[in-house]
Write an enzyme that holds these catalytic residues in place. Structure first.
Site, PDB file in Angstrom:
ATOM      1  N   LYS A  42      24.847 -10.517 -27.975  1.00 51.08           N
ATOM      2  CA  LYS A  42      23.612 -11.317 -27.950  1.00 51.08           C
ATOM      3  C   LYS A  42      23.110 -11.518 -29.380  1.00 51.08           C
ATOM      4  CE  LYS A  42      21.080  -7.020 -27.012  1.00 51.08           C
ATOM      5  NZ  LYS A  42      20.455  -6.214 -25.948  1.00 51.08           N
ATOM      6  N   TYR A 262       4.131 -11.120 -57.549  1.00 50.26           N
ATOM      7  CA  TYR A 262       2.862 -11.499 -56.923  1.00 50.26           C
ATOM      8  C   TYR A 262       1.876 -10.336 -56.919  1.00 50.26           C
ATOM      9  CZ  TYR A 262       4.789 -15.885 -55.135  1.00 50.26           C
ATOM     10  OH  TYR A 262       5.330 -17.127 -55.012  1.00 50.26           O
TER      11      TYR A 262
HETATM   12  C1  LIG Z   1      21.134  -5.002 -25.938  1.00 46.07           C
HETATM   13  C2  LIG Z   1      21.615  -4.370 -24.679  1.00 46.07           C
HETATM   14  C3  LIG Z   1      22.762  -3.558 -24.687  1.00 46.07           C
HETATM   15  C4  LIG Z   1      23.439  -3.117 -25.964  1.00 46.07           C
HETATM   16  O1  LIG Z   1      22.650  -2.110 -26.565  1.00 46.07           O
HETATM   17  P1  LIG Z   1      23.140  -1.319 -27.872  1.00 46.07           P
HETATM   18  O2  LIG Z   1      22.123  -0.266 -28.046  1.00 46.07           O
HETATM   19  O3  LIG Z   1      23.141  -2.312 -28.975  1.00 46.07           O
HETATM   20  O4  LIG Z   1      24.496  -0.809 -27.581  1.00 46.07           O
HETATM   21  C5  LIG Z   1      23.261  -3.104 -23.473  1.00 46.07           C
HETATM   22  N1  LIG Z   1      22.643  -3.432 -22.304  1.00 46.07           N
HETATM   23  C6  LIG Z   1      21.524  -4.185 -22.265  1.00 46.07           C
HETATM   24  C7  LIG Z   1      20.901  -4.481 -20.958  1.00 46.07           C
HETATM   25  C8  LIG Z   1      20.963  -4.675 -23.446  1.00 46.07           C
HETATM   26  O5  LIG Z   1      19.845  -5.403 -23.395  1.00 46.07           O
END
Ligand SMILES: *Cc1c(COP(=O)(O)O)cnc(C)c1O
Length: 381
Positions: A42, A262
């Site tokens: 994602k 700044y």
């Molecule tokens: C983002 C997510 C993961 C992966 O999590 P990590 O901690 O990056 O391994 C797995 N399952 C769900 C439902 C997520 O939202």
């Protein structure tokens, strides 16, 4: 036609070691076998570029990919083989039902209304539609309450309308193995999953994959560990993936009493040699690192002085010999001298946030099997 991209057009370079991502995938897959290993890609593969990261994981044998939103599924499908399954974690937004029914897409049903909308579409199409079902085992984020999920299992019409590919849940404290919540969530999840015999179970994210075997289920969903971030104290054998370097735009020497940046947040207490480097908060280099964080060169820590600007950051290079650095040279921001986790700690956040904010202006250099391929950000070739 725009001219082809060359690396010299970029003032900062983000190296992504695809061999290391593949090695991390193998490490986790080996750890959880015989459970299968999926991959969470994602948010553009946690900012690293899903068009390159997705296919690398596919080449390593991964066939189940997770994205958060439907808009991420199409671009991913284009770079994977047609036998890959793309699970959409956030599920079905109103109006997106038909789009979620693309071949290869598997939406997660997180609520009673999502279940209802999916069943309505299945009836309209006259065939069962693939989906995953998420149970809220205690995190109170996404998923059906256990009683509602169990209730579905007893409805023959549900089984006719939904081709259930996965029953899943998500752990709130997987990075803290000592927390009792892990076993409690697992127990609640198992009690629901028992009502769906034959449907694969999934509860482990990266942290969960390094908890005991009872957390592995049939399919794990690691994300951040693939990208070299330690998902908790039990993790081992993961390789760093990311390196970030930025060019020096200018070097100057200032006298005691001179203000820097700044608001003159920094005033030199003594003569100082400074380098202004080409990275700022617009590049995902957190503004809160002003006066706190550092760049590195030649084993030497170069403290950030004054505020981080939108496009530049000023570091103190007084500790280095005069000849060590010149305009146009690169200094390290993330790499062997300074880990992603260190940058996150300095910024008061977690590595996930640093990764996913890595900016749109870094040249992306993908290392695999001894070759380096350069991509502009957003380049989906
Ligand atoms: C983002 C997510 C993961 C992966 O999590 P990590 O901690 O990056 O391994 C797995 N399952 C769900 C439902 C997520 O939202």
């Amino acid at each position: 036609m725009p001219s082809p991209i060359t690396i010299d057009a970029f003032s900062s370079r983000l190296s992504v070691d695809l061999d290391a991502i593949r090695a991390n995938y193998r490490t986790i897959a080996g750890r959880i076998a015989p459970a299968r290993c999926g991959a969470v890609v994602k948010a553009n593969a946690y900012g690293l570029g899903v068009a390159m990261v997705g296919p690398a994981l596919y080449r390593e044998g991964c066939r189940t990919f997770f994205v958060a939103q439907l808009c991420e599924a199409g671009p991913l499908a284009q770079v994977l083989g047609s036998d890959a399954e793309i699970i959409i974690l956030n599920g079905i937004d109103p109006g997106s039902e038909a789009l979620c029914a693309e071949p290869g897409f598997v939406p997660v049903l997180n609520s009673a209304t999502q279940v209802e909308r999916w069943r309505t579409l299945a009836r309209a199409k006259g065939r069962p539609l693939p989906a995953a079902l998420q149970v809220d085992s205690g995190m109170s984020r996404l998923g059906l309450p256990p009683v509602e999920a169990i209730d579905l299992a007893s409805h023959p019409a549900f089984a006719r309308e939904v081709d259930l590919r996965l029953v899943m849940s998500h752990l709130a404290c997987a990075d803290e193995p000592a927390r009792a919540a892990n076993a409690e969530q697992l127990a609640r999840f198992r009690a629901v999953h028992a009502h769906f015999p034959g449907v694969p179970a999934s509860i482990a994210n990266s942290g969960g994959a390094f908890l005991g075997g009872e957390f592995h289920g049939d399919l794990a969903r690691p994300g951040v560990a693939l990208f070299g971030v330690d998902p908790g104290p039990l993790a081992e054998g993961l390789r760093p993936v990311v390196r970030l370097d930025a060019r020096i735009l200018q070097i100057r020497t200032i006298e005691a009493g001179t203000g820097v940046g700044y608001g003159f947040e920094h005033i030199a207490a003594a003569r100082q040699r400074l380098a202004t480097i080409a990275i700022g908060y617009a590049d995902g280099w957190p503004r809160c690192l002003g006066g706190v964080g550092a760049a590195w060169h030649g084993g030497m820590r170069l403290p950030i002085v004054g505020r981080v600007s939108m496009d530049s950051t000023t570091v103190d290079i007084s500790a280095l010999p005069e000849e060590a650095l010149h305009e146009g040279d690169f200094v390290e921001l993330i790499g062997p001298s300074q880990s992603l986790d260190q940058v996150a700690r300095d910024a008061g956040t977690i590595a996930y946030e640093i990764l996913t904010q890595l900016g749109a202006r870094h040249a992306r250099i993908y290392l695999e099997s001894g070759a380096a391929r350069v991509r502009a950000p957003g380049d989906h070739r």
